[in-house]
Design a protein around this motif. Sequence first.
Motif, PDB file in Angstrom:
ATOM      1  N   ASP A   1       0.807  -1.228   0.000  1.00 44.82           N
ATOM      2  CA  ASP A   1       0.000   0.000   0.000  1.00 44.82           C
ATOM      3  C   ASP A   1       0.838   1.275   0.000  1.00 44.82           C
ATOM      4  O   ASP A   1       0.426   2.296  -0.574  1.00 44.82           O
ATOM      5  CB  ASP A   1      -0.928   0.013   1.223  1.00 44.82           C
ATOM      6  CG  ASP A   1      -2.007  -1.057   1.128  1.00 44.82           C
ATOM      7  OD1 ASP A   1      -2.238  -1.560   0.015  1.00 44.82           O
ATOM      8  OD2 ASP A   1      -2.602  -1.402   2.174  1.00 44.82           O
TER       9      ASP A   1
ATOM     10  N   SER B   1       1.930  -0.014  -4.715  1.00 49.29           N
ATOM     11  CA  SER B   1       0.736   0.422  -5.447  1.00 49.29           C
ATOM     12  C   SER B   1       0.438   1.905  -5.196  1.00 49.29           C
ATOM     13  O   SER B   1      -0.690   2.279  -4.867  1.00 49.29           O
ATOM     14  CB  SER B   1      -0.471  -0.437  -5.024  1.00 49.29           C
ATOM     15  OG  SER B   1      -0.693  -0.287  -3.631  1.00 49.29           O
ATOM     16  N   THR B   2       1.437   2.707  -5.333  1.00 50.45           N
ATOM     17  CA  THR B   2       1.272   4.162  -5.209  1.00 50.45           C
ATOM     18  C   THR B   2       1.746   4.831  -6.499  1.00 50.45           C
ATOM     19  O   THR B   2       2.385   4.201  -7.340  1.00 50.45           O
ATOM     20  CB  THR B   2       2.101   4.695  -4.017  1.00 50.45           C
ATOM     21  OG1 THR B   2       3.480   4.446  -4.253  1.00 50.45           O
ATOM     22  CG2 THR B   2       1.662   4.060  -2.711  1.00 50.45           C
ATOM     23  N   LYS B   3       1.450   6.116  -6.610  1.00 47.70           N
ATOM     24  CA  LYS B   3       1.893   6.841  -7.801  1.00 47.70           C
ATOM     25  C   LYS B   3       3.406   6.953  -7.853  1.00 47.70           C
ATOM     26  O   LYS B   3       3.995   7.030  -8.940  1.00 47.70           O
ATOM     27  CB  LYS B   3       1.272   8.240  -7.810  1.00 47.70           C
ATOM     28  CG  LYS B   3      -0.247   8.229  -7.999  1.00 47.70           C
ATOM     29  CD  LYS B   3      -0.798   9.644  -8.028  1.00 47.70           C
ATOM     30  CE  LYS B   3      -2.300   9.650  -8.239  1.00 47.70           C
ATOM     31  NZ  LYS B   3      -2.871  11.041  -8.274  1.00 47.70           N
TER      32      LYS B   3
ATOM     33  N   ASN C   1      -9.609  -3.919   9.585  1.00 48.92           N
ATOM     34  CA  ASN C   1     -10.958  -3.548   9.162  1.00 48.92           C
ATOM     35  C   ASN C   1     -11.953  -4.333  10.010  1.00 48.92           C
ATOM     36  O   ASN C   1     -12.082  -5.556   9.873  1.00 48.92           O
ATOM     37  CB  ASN C   1     -11.169  -3.858   7.687  1.00 48.92           C
ATOM     38  CG  ASN C   1     -12.477  -3.285   7.161  1.00 48.92           C
ATOM     39  OD1 ASN C   1     -13.554  -3.753   7.487  1.00 48.92           O
ATOM     40  ND2 ASN C   1     -12.352  -2.240   6.328  1.00 48.92           N
TER      41      ASN C   1
ATOM     42  N   VAL D   1     -12.355  -3.985  -2.364  1.00 45.77           N
ATOM     43  CA  VAL D   1     -11.242  -3.338  -3.085  1.00 45.77           C
ATOM     44  C   VAL D   1     -11.759  -2.655  -4.337  1.00 45.77           C
ATOM     45  O   VAL D   1     -11.387  -1.507  -4.661  1.00 45.77           O
ATOM     46  CB  VAL D   1     -10.147  -4.373  -3.437  1.00 45.77           C
ATOM     47  CG1 VAL D   1      -9.122  -3.757  -4.386  1.00 45.77           C
ATOM     48  CG2 VAL D   1      -9.475  -4.878  -2.181  1.00 45.77           C
ATOM     49  N   LEU D   2     -12.662  -3.365  -5.079  1.00 41.83           N
ATOM     50  CA  LEU D   2     -13.204  -2.778  -6.309  1.00 41.83           C
ATOM     51  C   LEU D   2     -14.014  -1.519  -6.027  1.00 41.83           C
ATOM     52  O   LEU D   2     -14.072  -0.604  -6.850  1.00 41.83           O
ATOM     53  CB  LEU D   2     -14.067  -3.805  -7.042  1.00 41.83           C
ATOM     54  CG  LEU D   2     -13.315  -5.036  -7.596  1.00 41.83           C
ATOM     55  CD1 LEU D   2     -14.282  -6.029  -8.203  1.00 41.83           C
ATOM     56  CD2 LEU D   2     -12.270  -4.608  -8.622  1.00 41.83           C
ATOM     57  N   ARG D   3     -14.629  -1.494  -4.841  1.00 36.15           N
ATOM     58  CA  ARG D   3     -15.422  -0.286  -4.491  1.00 36.15           C
ATOM     59  C   ARG D   3     -14.549   0.758  -3.775  1.00 36.15           C
ATOM     60  O   ARG D   3     -15.056   1.755  -3.302  1.00 36.15           O
ATOM     61  CB  ARG D   3     -16.573  -0.706  -3.583  1.00 36.15           C
ATOM     62  CG  ARG D   3     -17.628  -1.579  -4.258  1.00 36.15           C
ATOM     63  CD  ARG D   3     -18.758  -1.929  -3.285  1.00 36.15           C
ATOM     64  NE  ARG D   3     -19.786  -2.752  -3.913  1.00 36.15           N
ATOM     65  CZ  ARG D   3     -19.758  -4.091  -3.966  1.00 36.15           C
ATOM     66  NH1 ARG D   3     -18.717  -4.736  -3.457  1.00 36.15           N
ATOM     67  NH2 ARG D   3     -20.729  -4.748  -4.553  1.00 36.15           N
ATOM     68  N   HIS D   4     -13.276   0.427  -3.654  1.00 31.38           N
ATOM     69  CA  HIS D   4     -12.298   1.323  -3.028  1.00 31.38           C
ATOM     70  C   HIS D   4     -12.592   1.594  -1.540  1.00 31.38           C
ATOM     71  O   HIS D   4     -12.276   2.637  -0.995  1.00 31.38           O
ATOM     72  CB  HIS D   4     -12.235   2.676  -3.780  1.00 31.38           C
ATOM     73  CG  HIS D   4     -11.907   2.545  -5.226  1.00 31.38           C
ATOM     74  ND1 HIS D   4     -10.656   2.207  -5.676  1.00 31.38           N
ATOM     75  CD2 HIS D   4     -12.695   2.687  -6.346  1.00 31.38           C
ATOM     76  CE1 HIS D   4     -10.662   2.149  -6.996  1.00 31.38           C
ATOM     77  NE2 HIS D   4     -11.896   2.420  -7.444  1.00 31.38           N
ATOM     78  N   TRP D   5     -13.244   0.570  -0.897  1.00 29.52           N
ATOM     79  CA  TRP D   5     -13.463   0.690   0.541  1.00 29.52           C
ATOM     80  C   TRP D   5     -12.182   0.353   1.310  1.00 29.52           C
ATOM     81  O   TRP D   5     -11.955   0.892   2.398  1.00 29.52           O
ATOM     82  CB  TRP D   5     -14.587  -0.259   0.988  1.00 29.52           C
ATOM     83  CG  TRP D   5     -15.941   0.129   0.447  1.00 29.52           C
ATOM     84  CD1 TRP D   5     -16.283   1.310  -0.149  1.00 29.52           C
ATOM     85  CD2 TRP D   5     -17.108  -0.683   0.451  1.00 29.52           C
ATOM     86  NE1 TRP D   5     -17.589   1.321  -0.524  1.00 29.52           N
ATOM     87  CE2 TRP D   5     -18.156   0.094  -0.170  1.00 29.52           C
ATOM     88  CE3 TRP D   5     -17.427  -1.959   0.882  1.00 29.52           C
ATOM     89  CZ2 TRP D   5     -19.452  -0.381  -0.333  1.00 29.52           C
ATOM     90  CZ3 TRP D   5     -18.723  -2.432   0.736  1.00 29.52           C
ATOM     91  CH2 TRP D   5     -19.715  -1.655   0.128  1.00 29.52           C
TER      92      TRP D   5
ATOM     93  N   GLU E   1      -7.824  -0.988   0.704  1.00 30.70           N
ATOM     94  CA  GLU E   1      -6.720  -1.086  -0.250  1.00 30.70           C
ATOM     95  C   GLU E   1      -6.378  -2.550  -0.501  1.00 30.70           C
ATOM     96  O   GLU E   1      -6.702  -3.440   0.286  1.00 30.70           O
ATOM     97  CB  GLU E   1      -5.505  -0.330   0.274  1.00 30.70           C
ATOM     98  CG  GLU E   1      -5.749   1.176   0.429  1.00 30.70           C
ATOM     99  CD  GLU E   1      -4.555   1.886   1.043  1.00 30.70           C
ATOM    100  OE1 GLU E   1      -4.017   1.365   2.045  1.00 30.70           O
ATOM    101  OE2 GLU E   1      -4.170   2.950   0.537  1.00 30.70           O
ATOM    102  N   PHE E   2      -5.673  -2.764  -1.627  1.00 29.83           N
ATOM    103  CA  PHE E   2      -5.321  -4.137  -2.010  1.00 29.83           C
ATOM    104  C   PHE E   2      -4.421  -4.798  -0.961  1.00 29.83           C
ATOM    105  O   PHE E   2      -4.533  -5.994  -0.689  1.00 29.83           O
ATOM    106  CB  PHE E   2      -4.637  -4.131  -3.383  1.00 29.83           C
ATOM    107  CG  PHE E   2      -4.237  -5.514  -3.832  1.00 29.83           C
ATOM    108  CD1 PHE E   2      -5.188  -6.411  -4.297  1.00 29.83           C
ATOM    109  CD2 PHE E   2      -2.909  -5.927  -3.761  1.00 29.83           C
ATOM    110  CE1 PHE E   2      -4.826  -7.683  -4.690  1.00 29.83           C
ATOM    111  CE2 PHE E   2      -2.551  -7.203  -4.162  1.00 29.83           C
ATOM    112  CZ  PHE E   2      -3.507  -8.090  -4.628  1.00 29.83           C
TER     113      PHE E   2
END
Length: 595
Positions: free
Chosen positions: A59, A63-65, A172, A282-286, A288-289
């Motif tokens: 994270d 998987s960051t910019k 979570n 993850v797909l709903r961005h609730w 992180e991967f």
Amino acid sequence: MSRIEGARPEPQKAGMSSLGRLLPYARPYVWQFVLVLVLVVIFNASTVMQPYLVKVAIDSDISTKHPSYHGLLVIALIYVGVVIVGVVANFAQTVLLQNAGQNVIRSIRLSLFSHIERQAMRFFDTRAVGRLVTNVSNDTETVSQFFTNFFLSLIRDGLSIVMIVFAMFQLNARIALYCMVIIPVIFAISALFRGRLRRAYQTTRTRLSNVNAFLAENLAGMRIIQIFHQEERQSRAFEALNESHREANVHEYRTSVWFNRAFEILGNVAVAAIVWVGGGAVLRHWIEFGTLYAFIRYIQQFFQPINAMTQQWNTLQSSMVAADRIGQVLAVQPEIEDVAQTVDIRKAEIRGRVEFRHVTFGYKPGQLVLQDINFTIEPGQFIGVVGATGAGKSSVMSLLTRFYEPQEGAITVDGVSIDAYSQEDLHAIIGIVQQDVSLFTGTVKDNIRLFRQEISDETVRHAAEVVGADTLIARLSHGYETELYGKGSNLSAGERQLISFARIVALNPRVLILDEATASLDSQTEELVQRGLNAVATNRTTIVIAHRLSTIRHADNILVLDKGRLVEQGTHFELVRRGGLYAALDAQSGVEVGP
């Protein structure tokens, strides 16, 4: 030989209370167990940290910019350090726990053996030797698995589950709550299988004990089996016991496999559910991967300790059964124990006067083998005891040595009741030589002095010379240093008997009992032993139980027993002249009556 076939009823209950009775043996090592607990916490913390470190790397650094190679390197180094700490802690906890656990089992085994040694003969009359061997060897070894394997699994895996649950809620709480749905399912499966597993393990242990008892009994009686051609019959009986044990083992493992596979399926279903629920989050961005990855790893780690604990379930069950069997033996209080204040004696002061006053005795209630026995033996007398088989001759001697307690009457040595002496003192006063000689693995010298180092080599040699065993020992390959094996199987029956006579001389009791001691000797060896006995009996109270009346022909007094009663007593010639039971026995023996 076949009495083992009708095995005792298989036990039905064995619980944690059985193991609880053995926990006091662990008290001296409590600090080692505490240290194990500390090491377990360190090891579990290192294990739980590993998925979290990977989550941080994914994270924050991947998987960051703007991926960070420096951050990855730091995480990688921390990861390696955590793994090394975990490995060291795991190694230390395992070694320390094994040391503590084996010390506990050593204490249990020594205590059990000592407890068995203190039991009266009635204890051994009602228990197969093979079962006691199983208790001391197999059962204690099984219990050792509780203090090593199961204890470690319970602490390590239990703490691991707690730490994993805590880590999941930190990541979570919502997804963690979904994961907790599996906990009631786990308890339901455990409850379903627990009773079945316990009964399976109890049955297996009991049937293994039956096999061991049968084996010990038949190996001890192998000569009789071969003489009467019972090999095939005993093989069939042994095959039936082994088949019964095999069936119990198969049933045990089948039940255990069903139990473990049910948890394995449940674990895989749980991982699939987390992938579905977490993937959607993850797909709903609730989330992180990296968080999803950590949850998948934690749910796998969650089932690993549960599966490990279930793998140890059979260890717990078998340990409880073994502990229950050990506890049953330890719960039997010795039937004969020393009184609080015993007579303080020195062996030199013992004269050896023996008296039976109105003694009545039976091995079982209502089945008397001796009734109202009265006689007195003066110090230094040579006494013979005769009678038909089952008349009670050996029972008289068993009472004198206090192997059993009479139901009525009193037995005294020098006017003091034998229960006023400590058993150690009583057995120092009274020595016994039986027809079945007990020799132990060790040298001839050690068997004569019974491994008592305070008895010198000179005393051993003198004892052998007195009974005429020195010439026979001299012919052995290494003389007094010759090693004996298997109850002295490398000696003849006569040589074994002579060594047992030498043992008595070396131990020097004031009262000597010879229980059919010359029955297995040939005429030449018996004549040699007889000369030795005459020397041994000088200034010593000697009681001889004999089928051969020639052995006691010159006794000072002869006691004649019939169906548990003392029917005659007197010298050989007095009894022959009376024409009673002794005269009939004398006529049957074919001994010529002389002056």
